[in-house]
Design a protein around this motif. Sequence first.
Motif, mmCIF file in Angstrom:
data_model
loop_
_atom_site.group_PDB
_atom_site.id
_atom_site.type_symbol
_atom_site.label_atom_id
_atom_site.label_comp_id
_atom_site.label_asym_id
_atom_site.label_seq_id
_atom_site.Cartn_x
_atom_site.Cartn_y
_atom_site.Cartn_z
ATOM 1 N N ALA A 168 0.612 -1.064 0.232
ATOM 2 C CA ALA A 168 0.359 -0.001 0.079
ATOM 3 C C ALA A 168 0.189 1.294 -0.094
ATOM 4 C CB ALA A 168 -0.525 -0.041 1.207
ATOM 5 N N ALA A 169 -0.242 2.340 -0.074
ATOM 6 C CA ALA A 169 0.785 3.396 -0.034
ATOM 7 C C ALA A 169 0.183 4.352 0.478
ATOM 8 C CB ALA A 169 1.906 4.040 -1.478
ATOM 9 N N THR A 170 0.977 6.279 0.429
ATOM 10 C CA THR A 170 0.454 6.943 1.011
ATOM 11 C C THR A 170 1.113 8.343 0.388
ATOM 12 O OG1 THR A 170 -0.118 6.292 3.173
ATOM 13 C CG2 THR A 170 -0.154 9.302 2.581
ATOM 14 N N ALA A 171 0.243 9.041 -0.557
ATOM 15 C CA ALA A 171 1.161 9.433 -1.107
ATOM 16 C C ALA A 171 0.888 11.358 -1.030
ATOM 17 C CB ALA A 171 0.936 10.006 -2.921
ATOM 18 N N VAL A 172 1.625 11.732 -0.143
ATOM 19 C CA VAL A 172 1.328 13.238 0.231
ATOM 20 C C VAL A 172 2.068 14.153 -0.912
ATOM 21 C CG1 VAL A 172 1.024 12.724 2.847
ATOM 22 C CG2 VAL A 172 3.309 13.948 1.970
ATOM 23 N N LYS A 173 1.391 15.619 -0.759
ATOM 24 C CA LYS A 173 1.730 16.665 -2.002
ATOM 25 C C LYS A 173 3.067 16.832 -1.437
ATOM 26 C CE LYS A 173 -0.542 18.077 -5.070
ATOM 27 N NZ LYS A 173 -1.707 18.967 -5.148
ATOM 28 N N ARG A 174 3.752 17.616 -1.949
ATOM 29 C CA ARG A 174 5.384 17.752 -1.010
ATOM 30 C C ARG A 174 5.752 19.351 -0.226
ATOM 31 N NH1 ARG A 174 9.863 16.598 -2.962
ATOM 32 N NH2 ARG A 174 9.164 14.807 -4.620
ATOM 33 N N GLU A 175 4.619 20.089 -0.105
ATOM 34 C CA GLU A 175 4.528 20.860 0.767
ATOM 35 C C GLU A 175 4.473 20.737 1.571
ATOM 36 O OE1 GLU A 175 3.169 21.372 -2.756
ATOM 37 O OE2 GLU A 175 0.673 21.940 -2.080
ATOM 38 N N LEU A 176 3.883 19.138 1.934
ATOM 39 C CA LEU A 176 3.686 18.621 2.838
ATOM 40 C C LEU A 176 4.450 17.663 3.570
ATOM 41 C CD1 LEU A 176 0.290 19.029 2.243
ATOM 42 C CD2 LEU A 176 -0.408 16.486 3.179
ATOM 43 N N HIS A 177 4.822 17.244 2.957
ATOM 44 C CA HIS A 177 6.418 16.630 2.863
ATOM 45 C C HIS A 177 7.312 17.523 4.052
ATOM 46 C CE1 HIS A 177 10.885 14.744 2.117
ATOM 47 N NE2 HIS A 177 9.433 14.143 2.809
ATOM 48 N N GLU A 178 7.608 19.013 2.964
ATOM 49 C CA GLU A 178 8.245 19.720 3.395
ATOM 50 C C GLU A 178 7.873 20.424 5.013
ATOM 51 O OE1 GLU A 178 11.104 21.617 2.003
ATOM 52 O OE2 GLU A 178 10.536 19.889 0.070
ATOM 53 N N ALA A 179 6.899 20.233 5.483
ATOM 54 C CA ALA A 179 6.618 20.856 6.590
ATOM 55 C C ALA A 179 7.139 19.422 7.427
ATOM 56 C CB ALA A 179 4.597 20.635 7.522
ATOM 57 N N PHE A 180 7.715 18.314 7.632
ATOM 58 C CA PHE A 180 7.849 17.192 8.259
ATOM 59 C C PHE A 180 9.474 17.352 7.606
ATOM 60 C CE2 PHE A 180 3.483 16.400 8.190
ATOM 61 C CZ PHE A 180 3.882 14.724 8.754
ATOM 62 N N ARG A 181 10.166 17.921 7.666
ATOM 63 C CA ARG A 181 11.658 18.170 6.906
ATOM 64 C C ARG A 181 11.997 19.488 7.864
ATOM 65 N NH1 ARG A 181 13.613 16.063 2.924
ATOM 66 N NH2 ARG A 181 14.994 17.958 1.596
ATOM 67 N N ARG A 182 11.346 20.031 8.754
ATOM 68 C CA ARG A 182 11.551 20.885 10.174
ATOM 69 C C ARG A 182 11.960 20.893 11.123
ATOM 70 N NH1 ARG A 182 6.129 24.023 9.103
ATOM 71 N NH2 ARG A 182 6.066 24.426 7.190
ATOM 72 N N THR A 183 13.102 21.232 11.848
ATOM 73 C CA THR A 183 13.870 20.996 12.732
ATOM 74 C C THR A 183 12.631 20.909 14.018
ATOM 75 O OG1 THR A 183 13.837 22.642 13.623
ATOM 76 C CG2 THR A 183 16.138 22.225 12.332
ATOM 77 N N GLY A 184 12.964 19.908 15.375
ATOM 78 C CA GLY A 184 12.521 19.833 16.211
ATOM 79 C C GLY A 184 12.337 18.123 16.283
ATOM 80 N N ALA A 185 12.367 17.746 17.616
ATOM 81 C CA ALA A 185 12.377 16.379 18.350
ATOM 82 C C ALA A 185 10.964 15.363 17.416
ATOM 83 C CB ALA A 185 11.856 16.263 19.275
ATOM 84 N N LEU A 186 10.423 15.914 17.341
ATOM 85 C CA LEU A 186 8.476 15.214 16.636
ATOM 86 C C LEU A 186 8.952 15.996 15.361
ATOM 87 C CD1 LEU A 186 6.316 16.459 19.186
ATOM 88 C CD2 LEU A 186 7.961 14.876 19.076
ATOM 89 N N ALA A 187 9.875 16.014 14.096
ATOM 90 C CA ALA A 187 9.550 17.014 12.814
ATOM 91 C C ALA A 187 9.453 15.807 12.446
ATOM 92 C CB ALA A 187 11.098 17.279 12.502
ATOM 93 N N HIS A 188 9.703 14.122 12.584
ATOM 94 C CA HIS A 188 9.698 13.334 11.603
ATOM 95 C C HIS A 188 8.238 12.363 11.387
ATOM 96 C CE1 HIS A 188 11.893 11.708 14.291
ATOM 97 N NE2 HIS A 188 11.759 10.349 14.366
#
Length: 412
Positions: free
Chosen positions: A252-272
């Motif tokens: 199975a796969a979950t595809a997200v728009k790249r802008e959403l993915h970018e929000a997970f690349r920010r810093t912080g312990a819970l970022a990924h």
Amino acid sequence: MTAEDGRRYLDGMSGLWCVNAGYGRKELADAAARQLERLPYYPLTQSHLPAIELAEQLGEWLEGDYVVFFSNSGSEANEVAFKIARQYHLQSGNPLRTKFVARYRGYHGNSLGALAATGQAMRKLGYEPLAPGFLHVRPPDSYRRPEGMTAEAFQLLCAREIEERIVWEGEETVAGVILEPVITGGGVIVPDPLYMQEVRRICTERGVLLIVDEVICGFGRSGRKFGHHNYGVSPDIVTMAKGLTSGYLPLAATAVKRELHEAFRRTGALAHLRHINTFGGNPAACALALANLKLLERERLPQRAAELGAKLLGDLRAELASHPQVGDIRGFGLMAGIELVADRSSREPLGAAVVQAVLDRCREAGLIIGKNGDTVAGMANVLTIAPPLSSTDEDMAFLQTALLESLLPLAR
Ligand code: PMP
């Protein structure tokens, strides 16, 4: 297919709506076997080539800039979507956005979140309480619209019910709307493009993510690569399974728009995204999926689905035009739903046992079809038909004949 007792069947449901490429495709088995010999396993907490290549291919299939996360089943793909949506809002400074709006009659899976999103009462019986935070609105079922209302007005009303719910709940508390392009297992309910476009507008204006569950509609079933391609809407998140491997292996796969993915690349312990799964994106399953996508393209199976589906729908509508127990006939790509009613004027659903007898007559004739399942809500009255996209003209002729004959005794 040949059963143990030697009887031959045509699978008019592609298993559970998934064997899009049809049975007996050696090239799919070979692709998996080759990969099992080369590298049978590696965790996707790192990566491997078949997963990378498949993610790239899915980006092309989706016709948008998406980043892909692999898992094992449609249910899990939806769970991942819910987690990503909540975490995305959290990372973006909107920690209160946690709720999801879904539709009655929709199906999204068997796990506690995906089942909470599901809008079929029968599937939940005995398993509640499920995950909190899932709300339901009416499906865009024009056949059961209020008397005197045009289908167009009803479709808009259904879409605006989503907006109304978002507003009543407090816009800043809603994370996403989840929907199948067409409600499939819940009775083949096909929305008007107006509905889908209105839902897209509402989500954009209200800051809510649009999650499109392509678990059944994807990979050519709809007559296009993905169901949402028929509506000209671009989802924020797309979930897939079933036809991704034509059902040959779990993936199975979950595809997200790249802008959403970018929000997970920010810093912080819970970022990924903290969602580990051992088997998701198994190399052999990914290699098989790649071979499956090639096959679907080479044989132009999405187009074939559109052609076969249009003929099936046209023929069924012509043949069953005056059948007293056929209330409505709906279709989307190579998928059809026949809604059976006690009589056409009351539209009262035909009883479950009578509907089951139609399925039994089909099976006796060598044809497997399905029905939607919500007996609790009194809605187990839609026959479902979704044969492999590779079906031959002879297969389709056999299917139609067996189906029409199985409906004859109802009319007598
Ligand atoms: N979404 C839809 C639309 C489905 O039809 C299904 C399965 N029938 C699922 C999600 C769940 O998929 P799985 O059974 O692989 O968990």
